[in-house]
Structures are given as C-alpha cells and as structure tokens.
Scaffold this motif. Structure first.
Motif, PDB file in Angstrom:
ATOM      1  N   ALA A 287      41.942  34.441  55.854  1.00 24.71           N
ATOM      2  CA  ALA A 287      43.107  35.267  55.509  1.00 24.71           C
ATOM      3  C   ALA A 287      43.145  35.557  54.013  1.00 24.71           C
ATOM      4  O   ALA A 287      43.539  36.649  53.598  1.00 24.71           O
ATOM      5  CB  ALA A 287      44.400  34.594  55.963  1.00 24.71           C
ATOM      6  N   ALA A 288      42.721  34.610  53.188  1.00 19.16           N
ATOM      7  CA  ALA A 288      42.652  34.855  51.738  1.00 19.16           C
ATOM      8  C   ALA A 288      41.664  35.975  51.455  1.00 19.16           C
ATOM      9  O   ALA A 288      41.925  36.862  50.635  1.00 19.16           O
ATOM     10  CB  ALA A 288      42.265  33.582  50.995  1.00 19.16           C
ATOM     11  N   GLU A 289      40.554  35.943  52.171  1.00 19.93           N
ATOM     12  CA  GLU A 289      39.556  37.004  52.021  1.00 19.93           C
ATOM     13  C   GLU A 289      40.144  38.358  52.411  1.00 19.93           C
ATOM     14  O   GLU A 289      39.994  39.345  51.689  1.00 19.93           O
ATOM     15  CB  GLU A 289      38.348  36.668  52.905  1.00 19.93           C
ATOM     16  N   ARG A 290      40.843  38.386  53.542  1.00 19.47           N
ATOM     17  CA  ARG A 290      41.426  39.638  54.040  1.00 19.47           C
ATOM     18  C   ARG A 290      42.534  40.141  53.113  1.00 19.47           C
ATOM     19  O   ARG A 290      42.600  41.325  52.786  1.00 19.47           O
ATOM     20  CB  ARG A 290      41.980  39.407  55.450  1.00 19.47           C
ATOM     21  N   ILE A 291      43.391  39.249  52.653  1.00 15.53           N
ATOM     22  CA  ILE A 291      44.547  39.637  51.840  1.00 15.53           C
ATOM     23  C   ILE A 291      44.139  40.054  50.423  1.00 15.53           C
ATOM     24  O   ILE A 291      44.623  41.051  49.889  1.00 15.53           O
ATOM     25  CB  ILE A 291      45.585  38.502  51.805  1.00 15.53           C
ATOM     26  N   PHE A 292      43.227  39.282  49.808  1.00 11.45           N
ATOM     27  CA  PHE A 292      42.883  39.532  48.410  1.00 11.45           C
ATOM     28  C   PHE A 292      41.610  40.344  48.207  1.00 11.45           C
ATOM     29  O   PHE A 292      41.434  40.956  47.164  1.00 11.45           O
ATOM     30  CB  PHE A 292      42.786  38.209  47.641  1.00 11.45           C
ATOM     31  N   GLY A 293      40.697  40.316  49.183  1.00 14.80           N
ATOM     32  CA  GLY A 293      39.507  41.143  49.094  1.00 14.80           C
ATOM     33  C   GLY A 293      38.263  40.470  48.561  1.00 14.80           C
ATOM     34  O   GLY A 293      37.186  41.062  48.591  1.00 14.80           O
ATOM     35  N   TRP A 294      38.354  39.251  48.056  1.00 11.81           N
ATOM     36  CA  TRP A 294      37.166  38.524  47.626  1.00 11.81           C
ATOM     37  C   TRP A 294      36.662  37.706  48.799  1.00 11.81           C
ATOM     38  O   TRP A 294      37.442  37.069  49.502  1.00 11.81           O
ATOM     39  CB  TRP A 294      37.480  37.574  46.475  1.00 11.81           C
ATOM     40  N   SER A 295      35.354  37.697  49.022  1.00 12.80           N
ATOM     41  CA  SER A 295      34.783  36.867  50.077  1.00 12.80           C
ATOM     42  C   SER A 295      34.874  35.404  49.655  1.00 12.80           C
ATOM     43  O   SER A 295      35.072  35.091  48.470  1.00 12.80           O
ATOM     44  CB  SER A 295      33.322  37.244  50.317  1.00 12.80           C
ATOM     45  N   GLU A 296      34.707  34.532  50.634  1.00 14.13           N
ATOM     46  CA  GLU A 296      34.712  33.100  50.342  1.00 14.13           C
ATOM     47  C   GLU A 296      33.636  32.774  49.308  1.00 14.13           C
ATOM     48  O   GLU A 296      33.885  32.047  48.348  1.00 14.13           O
ATOM     49  CB  GLU A 296      34.485  32.300  51.629  1.00 14.13           C
ATOM     50  N   ASN A 297      32.435  33.343  49.475  1.00 15.12           N
ATOM     51  CA  ASN A 297      31.342  33.088  48.532  1.00 15.12           C
ATOM     52  C   ASN A 297      31.678  33.561  47.125  1.00 15.12           C
ATOM     53  O   ASN A 297      31.270  32.941  46.150  1.00 15.12           O
ATOM     54  CB  ASN A 297      30.047  33.741  49.009  1.00 15.12           C
ATOM     55  N   GLU A 298      32.377  34.674  47.013  1.00 16.15           N
ATOM     56  CA  GLU A 298      32.765  35.193  45.699  1.00 16.15           C
ATOM     57  C   GLU A 298      33.846  34.326  45.058  1.00 16.15           C
ATOM     58  O   GLU A 298      33.875  34.182  43.833  1.00 16.15           O
ATOM     59  CB  GLU A 298      33.290  36.618  45.819  1.00 16.15           C
ATOM     60  N   ALA A 299      34.748  33.766  45.862  1.00 15.55           N
ATOM     61  CA  ALA A 299      35.890  33.024  45.324  1.00 15.55           C
ATOM     62  C   ALA A 299      35.567  31.565  45.004  1.00 15.55           C
ATOM     63  O   ALA A 299      36.022  31.035  43.983  1.00 15.55           O
ATOM     64  CB  ALA A 299      37.058  33.092  46.299  1.00 15.55           C
ATOM     65  N   LEU A 300      34.798  30.906  45.882  1.00 17.43           N
ATOM     66  CA  LEU A 300      34.509  29.481  45.681  1.00 17.43           C
ATOM     67  C   LEU A 300      33.811  29.248  44.346  1.00 17.43           C
ATOM     68  O   LEU A 300      32.889  29.957  43.976  1.00 17.43           O
ATOM     69  CB  LEU A 300      33.639  28.940  46.809  1.00 17.43           C
ATOM     70  N   GLY A 301      34.307  28.243  43.617  1.00 18.49           N
ATOM     71  CA  GLY A 301      33.692  27.886  42.343  1.00 18.49           C
ATOM     72  C   GLY A 301      34.138  28.723  41.167  1.00 18.49           C
ATOM     73  O   GLY A 301      33.679  28.503  40.049  1.00 18.49           O
ATOM     74  N   THR A 302      35.040  29.682  41.400  1.00 16.73           N
ATOM     75  CA  THR A 302      35.563  30.506  40.294  1.00 16.73           C
ATOM     76  C   THR A 302      37.025  30.157  40.056  1.00 16.73           C
ATOM     77  O   THR A 302      37.695  29.592  40.919  1.00 16.73           O
ATOM     78  CB  THR A 302      35.468  32.010  40.619  1.00 16.73           C
ATOM     79  N   ARG A 303      37.515  30.513  38.899  1.00 18.44           N
ATOM     80  CA  ARG A 303      38.953  30.377  38.666  1.00 18.44           C
ATOM     81  C   ARG A 303      39.654  31.356  39.589  1.00 18.44           C
ATOM     82  O   ARG A 303      39.089  32.390  39.940  1.00 18.44           O
ATOM     83  CB  ARG A 303      39.303  30.661  37.221  1.00 18.44           C
ATOM     84  N   LEU A 304      40.869  31.033  40.006  1.00 17.03           N
ATOM     85  CA  LEU A 304      41.587  31.877  40.962  1.00 17.03           C
ATOM     86  C   LEU A 304      41.449  33.343  40.588  1.00 17.03           C
ATOM     87  O   LEU A 304      41.998  33.785  39.577  1.00 17.03           O
ATOM     88  CB  LEU A 304      43.051  31.494  41.034  1.00 17.03           C
ATOM     89  N   PRO A 305      40.703  34.102  41.376  1.00 17.85           N
ATOM     90  CA  PRO A 305      40.412  35.480  40.993  1.00 17.85           C
ATOM     91  C   PRO A 305      41.599  36.420  41.079  1.00 17.85           C
ATOM     92  O   PRO A 305      41.608  37.465  40.436  1.00 17.85           O
ATOM     93  CB  PRO A 305      39.321  35.892  41.994  1.00 17.85           C
ATOM     94  N   PHE A 306      42.629  36.066  41.849  1.00 20.95           N
ATOM     95  CA  PHE A 306      43.753  36.983  42.029  1.00 20.95           C
ATOM     96  C   PHE A 306      44.828  36.857  40.959  1.00 20.95           C
ATOM     97  O   PHE A 306      45.816  37.579  40.989  1.00 20.95           O
ATOM     98  CB  PHE A 306      44.366  36.836  43.433  1.00 20.95           C
ATOM     99  N   VAL A 307      44.635  35.965  39.986  1.00 18.11           N
ATOM    100  CA  VAL A 307      45.606  35.829  38.894  1.00 18.11           C
ATOM    101  C   VAL A 307      45.134  36.700  37.735  1.00 18.11           C
ATOM    102  O   VAL A 307      44.144  36.386  37.073  1.00 18.11           O
ATOM    103  CB  VAL A 307      45.757  34.365  38.439  1.00 18.11           C
ATOM    104  N   PRO A 308      45.832  37.818  37.474  1.00 16.50           N
ATOM    105  CA  PRO A 308      45.397  38.711  36.392  1.00 16.50           C
ATOM    106  C   PRO A 308      45.620  38.068  35.016  1.00 16.50           C
ATOM    107  O   PRO A 308      46.395  37.117  34.876  1.00 16.50           O
ATOM    108  CB  PRO A 308      46.272  39.949  36.575  1.00 16.50           C
ATOM    109  N   ALA A 309      44.938  38.584  34.025  1.00 16.67           N
ATOM    110  CA  ALA A 309      44.995  38.028  32.668  1.00 16.67           C
ATOM    111  C   ALA A 309      46.427  37.885  32.170  1.00 16.67           C
ATOM    112  O   ALA A 309      46.790  36.853  31.580  1.00 16.67           O
ATOM    113  CB  ALA A 309      44.178  38.904  31.716  1.00 16.67           C
ATOM    114  N   GLU A 310      47.259  38.881  32.425  1.00 20.07           N
ATOM    115  CA  GLU A 310      48.636  38.834  31.915  1.00 20.07           C
ATOM    116  C   GLU A 310      49.513  37.815  32.642  1.00 20.07           C
ATOM    117  O   GLU A 310      50.640  37.545  32.214  1.00 20.07           O
ATOM    118  CB  GLU A 310      49.288  40.226  31.956  1.00 20.07           C
ATOM    119  N   LYS A 311      49.011  37.209  33.715  1.00 17.32           N
ATOM    120  CA  LYS A 311      49.772  36.202  34.476  1.00 17.32           C
ATOM    121  C   LYS A 311      49.184  34.804  34.337  1.00 17.32           C
ATOM    122  O   LYS A 311      49.621  33.866  34.999  1.00 17.32           O
ATOM    123  CB  LYS A 311      49.836  36.586  35.963  1.00 17.32           C
ATOM    124  N   GLN A 312      48.196  34.623  33.456  1.00 14.99           N
ATOM    125  CA  GLN A 312      47.551  33.331  33.297  1.00 14.99           C
ATOM    126  C   GLN A 312      48.514  32.245  32.795  1.00 14.99           C
ATOM    127  O   GLN A 312      48.464  31.117  33.270  1.00 14.99           O
ATOM    128  CB  GLN A 312      46.338  33.436  32.359  1.00 14.99           C
TER     129      GLN A 312
END
Length: 158
Positions: free
Chosen positions: A50-75
C-alpha cells in the motif's frame, strides 16, 4: 486455528511464532493503508504494497533510504515527530503534507508508535498512513489507530 472464525491476538500467540509471523505478513500485504517502519535515523526498514501504491516508490526504491515522501521543507517537522516517537510516545497526526514519487503533493493522516525490543529499548518507528488528500472521516482515524496498535502488538509477539 479455523479460518472461518475471528482471529484474536491471544489466539495468534497460542499458535506460535511461525503462525504469528505468517499472519503479520498477510496483514502487511493486504492492508489498504501504507505501513512503513524506519530506524532512528529515518531510514526505511519496511515498506508494504500500500505504501508503494500510495506514494509511488517501489519497495526496492524505498528500503534503505531516508523516508522518500518527506519533502525538504518538511524535514524539521519530521525530525520533531521522530523525536517524539523515539522518546516512547505513540501519537496520531491527522494532516501532514508529503509528496509522491512523481512530485505531486499528498496529505496523509499518520499513526506512529515506537518499536521496542523485548527489553523495552526503542529500535525504530512504525507508521500507518492514510491518504486523506481527497476526503476523510473520523472513523478512518480511529481505524488507523487500532491497526497501528495491532501491528505493533503483532510485531512485538513475532
């Protein structure tokens, strides 16, 4: 355990860790809500379909990265919320502005809870996110809080 009767968390514990792990995996896969876990640095450790569907990043793209859906201005907002969870607080934020992989804005309601080891130390954070960009109801938030609690309990017992 019969599949045609309700399954309680007490019943899951009675079936043993293997069965509990399978039930938890099924819950994570089938959930219509995004379920994401991350470490104390904000690095993604779990990303459900569901995270993949809602946000658009695949599991492989998201795992091991900082939360990709938090934009710079919301850090800074994210770091404040992360500190709350790492202090042991479970909470719900009804409206956070985030972004999808394609750059489009999304508004989510999030229930967040710390993940603890058996000795009680916090090793990460679990967030259950609901896309409220279009609309939302009060029942959605309560259902999300309940799901977050049940997932946390299942993770603790698995």
């Amino acid at each position: 355990m019969s599949v045609d009767r309700p399954i309680s968390f007490a019943a899951v514990e009675e079936t043993g860790r293997t069965s509990a792990s399978r039930i938890l995996a099924t819950l994570l896969e089938a959930s219509p809500l995004a379920i994401v876990t991350f470490d104390p640095e904000g690095v993604v450790t779990m990303w459900n379909p569901a995270a993949e569907r809602i946000f658009g990043w695949s599991e492989n793209e998201a795992l091991g990265t900082r939360l990709p859906f938090v934009p710079a201005e919301k850090q800074e907002e994210f770091r404040t919320l992360l500190r709350r969870a790492l202090r042991g607080e479970a909470f719900t934020e009804p409206e956070l502005h985030r972004r999808r992989a394609d750059g489009s804005p999304i508004v989510v309601s999030v229930s967040t809870t710390p993940l603890r080891r058996p000795d009680g130390t916090i090793f990460g954070v679990l967030s259950v996110l609901l896309d409220v960009t279009e609309n939302r109801t009060d029942g959605d938030e309560e259902a999300m809080r309940l799901l977050a609690r049940k997932v946390r309990e299942a993770l603790d017992s698995a």
